[in-house]
Enzyme design. Sequence first.
Site, PDB file in Angstrom:
ATOM      1  N   ASP A 144       0.831  -1.205   0.000  1.00  0.00           N
ATOM      2  CA  ASP A 144       0.000   0.000   0.000  1.00  0.00           C
ATOM      3  C   ASP A 144       0.869   1.261   0.000  1.00  0.00           C
ATOM      4  O   ASP A 144       1.969   1.259   0.547  1.00  0.00           O
ATOM      5  CB  ASP A 144      -0.909  -0.025   1.231  1.00  0.00           C
ATOM      6  CG  ASP A 144      -2.101   0.907   1.078  1.00  0.00           C
ATOM      7  OD1 ASP A 144      -2.359   1.387  -0.042  1.00  0.00           O
ATOM      8  OD2 ASP A 144      -2.774   1.160   2.101  1.00  0.00           O
ATOM      9  N   ASN A 172     -10.783  -2.572  -5.819  1.00  0.00           N
ATOM     10  CA  ASN A 172      -9.983  -1.587  -6.564  1.00  0.00           C
ATOM     11  C   ASN A 172     -10.585  -1.228  -7.929  1.00  0.00           C
ATOM     12  O   ASN A 172     -10.184  -0.236  -8.539  1.00  0.00           O
ATOM     13  CB  ASN A 172      -8.525  -2.041  -6.721  1.00  0.00           C
ATOM     14  CG  ASN A 172      -7.715  -1.985  -5.441  1.00  0.00           C
ATOM     15  OD1 ASN A 172      -6.835  -2.805  -5.191  1.00  0.00           O
ATOM     16  ND2 ASN A 172      -7.981  -1.011  -4.580  1.00  0.00           N
TER      17      ASN A 172
HETATM   18  C1  IPE Z   1      -5.447  -2.781  -0.384  1.00  0.00           C
HETATM   19  O1  IPE Z   1      -5.107  -1.451  -0.517  1.00  0.00           O
HETATM   20  C2  IPE Z   1      -5.370  -3.473  -1.703  1.00  0.00           C
HETATM   21  C3  IPE Z   1      -4.031  -3.619  -2.267  1.00  0.00           C
HETATM   22  C4  IPE Z   1      -2.913  -3.292  -1.687  1.00  0.00           C
HETATM   23  C5  IPE Z   1      -3.989  -4.190  -3.569  1.00  0.00           C
HETATM   24  P1  IPE Z   1      -6.202  -0.316  -0.703  1.00  0.00           P
HETATM   25  O2  IPE Z   1      -5.462   0.954  -0.799  1.00  0.00           O
HETATM   26  O3  IPE Z   1      -7.122  -0.663  -1.805  1.00  0.00           O
HETATM   27  O4  IPE Z   1      -7.001  -0.433   0.678  1.00  0.00           O
HETATM   28  P2  IPE Z   1      -7.934   0.622   1.418  1.00  0.00           P
HETATM   29  O5  IPE Z   1      -8.924   1.115   0.415  1.00  0.00           O
HETATM   30  O6  IPE Z   1      -7.060   1.718   1.906  1.00  0.00           O
HETATM   31  O7  IPE Z   1      -8.544  -0.155   2.539  1.00  0.00           O
HETATM   32  C1  IPE Z   2      -1.464   0.302  -3.446  1.00  0.00           C
HETATM   33  O1  IPE Z   2      -1.268   1.674  -3.450  1.00  0.00           O
HETATM   34  C2  IPE Z   2      -1.698  -0.253  -4.827  1.00  0.00           C
HETATM   35  C3  IPE Z   2      -3.083  -0.681  -5.086  1.00  0.00           C
HETATM   36  C4  IPE Z   2      -4.056  -0.686  -4.229  1.00  0.00           C
HETATM   37  C5  IPE Z   2      -3.361  -1.146  -6.434  1.00  0.00           C
HETATM   38  P1  IPE Z   2      -2.484   2.691  -3.424  1.00  0.00           P
HETATM   39  O2  IPE Z   2      -2.844   3.032  -4.829  1.00  0.00           O
HETATM   40  O3  IPE Z   2      -3.601   2.171  -2.600  1.00  0.00           O
HETATM   41  O4  IPE Z   2      -1.798   3.940  -2.732  1.00  0.00           O
HETATM   42  P2  IPE Z   2      -2.466   4.952  -1.715  1.00  0.00           P
HETATM   43  O5  IPE Z   2      -3.090   4.150  -0.600  1.00  0.00           O
HETATM   44  O6  IPE Z   2      -3.481   5.731  -2.485  1.00  0.00           O
HETATM   45  O7  IPE Z   2      -1.327   5.800  -1.232  1.00  0.00           O
HETATM   46 MG    MG Z   3      -4.108   2.378  -0.631  1.00  0.00          MG
END
Ligand code: IPE
Ligand code: IPE
Ligand code: MG
Length: 243
Positions: free
Chosen positions: A22, A70
């Site tokens: 994340d 996502n």
């Molecule tokens: C969890 O991260 C999913 C992945 C790392 C692929 P998100 O960024 O989607 O999670 P939330 O929305 O903060 O819970």
């Molecule tokens: C994790 O990074 C990757 C995916 C969930 C695909 P994020 O895209 O969730 O990054 P933040 O949480 O917005 O920083």
């Molecule tokens: Mg995230």
Amino acid sequence: MDVKTAEAIAAGGLRHIAFIMDGNGRWAKVRGKTRNEGHRRGAEVFEKISEYCAEIGIRYVTVYAFSTENWKRPESEVSALMRLFSRYIDTALARLSEKKIRIVFLGDKSVFPEKLRQKMVSLEKRSSVYDRILNIAFNYGGRAEIVTACNMAIEKGASFLTEDDISGNLYTAGCPDPDLIVRTAGEMRLSNFLLWQAAYAEFYYTDTLWPDMTKEDVDAACVEFFKRKRRFGALPDDEKGGK
Ligand code: IPE
Ligand code: IPE
Ligand code: MG
């Protein structure tokens, strides 16, 4: 990695590590870059970190790359993530044969275009000769996985489900439960990741954003893991018979 931790891994003390990767978006934001640039860097770091875990002797590595939730992101971000994923698959086989890593995709493949789906299946098949496993959770959701597993067990004739019926029909069937789940970027939640398998996992959270994750950060998580006293509900030997 220090010798003591390396030995503890070699002795089988940490078989399965899972990462909730994340913070790609936040990494990009603080640098004035686009979110998609954050994902690009995140994908490079994913290759480096997953290969490092295999190098230090961890047999099973799982990464959360794209959740069923996502899809709610803007179309341009979703398609950039799909392109990165597809490109990774195109180059993965050569790299993984060198590192002797087997890929397993966790999640529902049926939603992907036929060409991509075939590439995923083919990569799984062609890398299946190796026994170090890299599970890539892509279009993965823990609740959906459990429901699918129950329905599969019913389809196979079960009318009364046991824990084994469920475990044996999860995407991770045959893989030990994660010993350690690492989440980057400071959030302390599972976000629908490995809900069944996480029953007795140790959790490690770090504020490091995924694209900044280093081998040293992995080492730090492993060191912390071996400090934990895992009880699985029982009492450790040295506390048995006490008052
Ligand atoms: C969890 O991260 C999913 C992945 C790392 C692929 P998100 O960024 O989607 O999670 P939330 O929305 O903060 O819970
Ligand atoms: C994790 O990074 C990757 C995916 C969930 C695909 P994020 O895209 O969730 O990054 P933040 O949480 O917005 O920083
Ligand atoms: Mg995230």
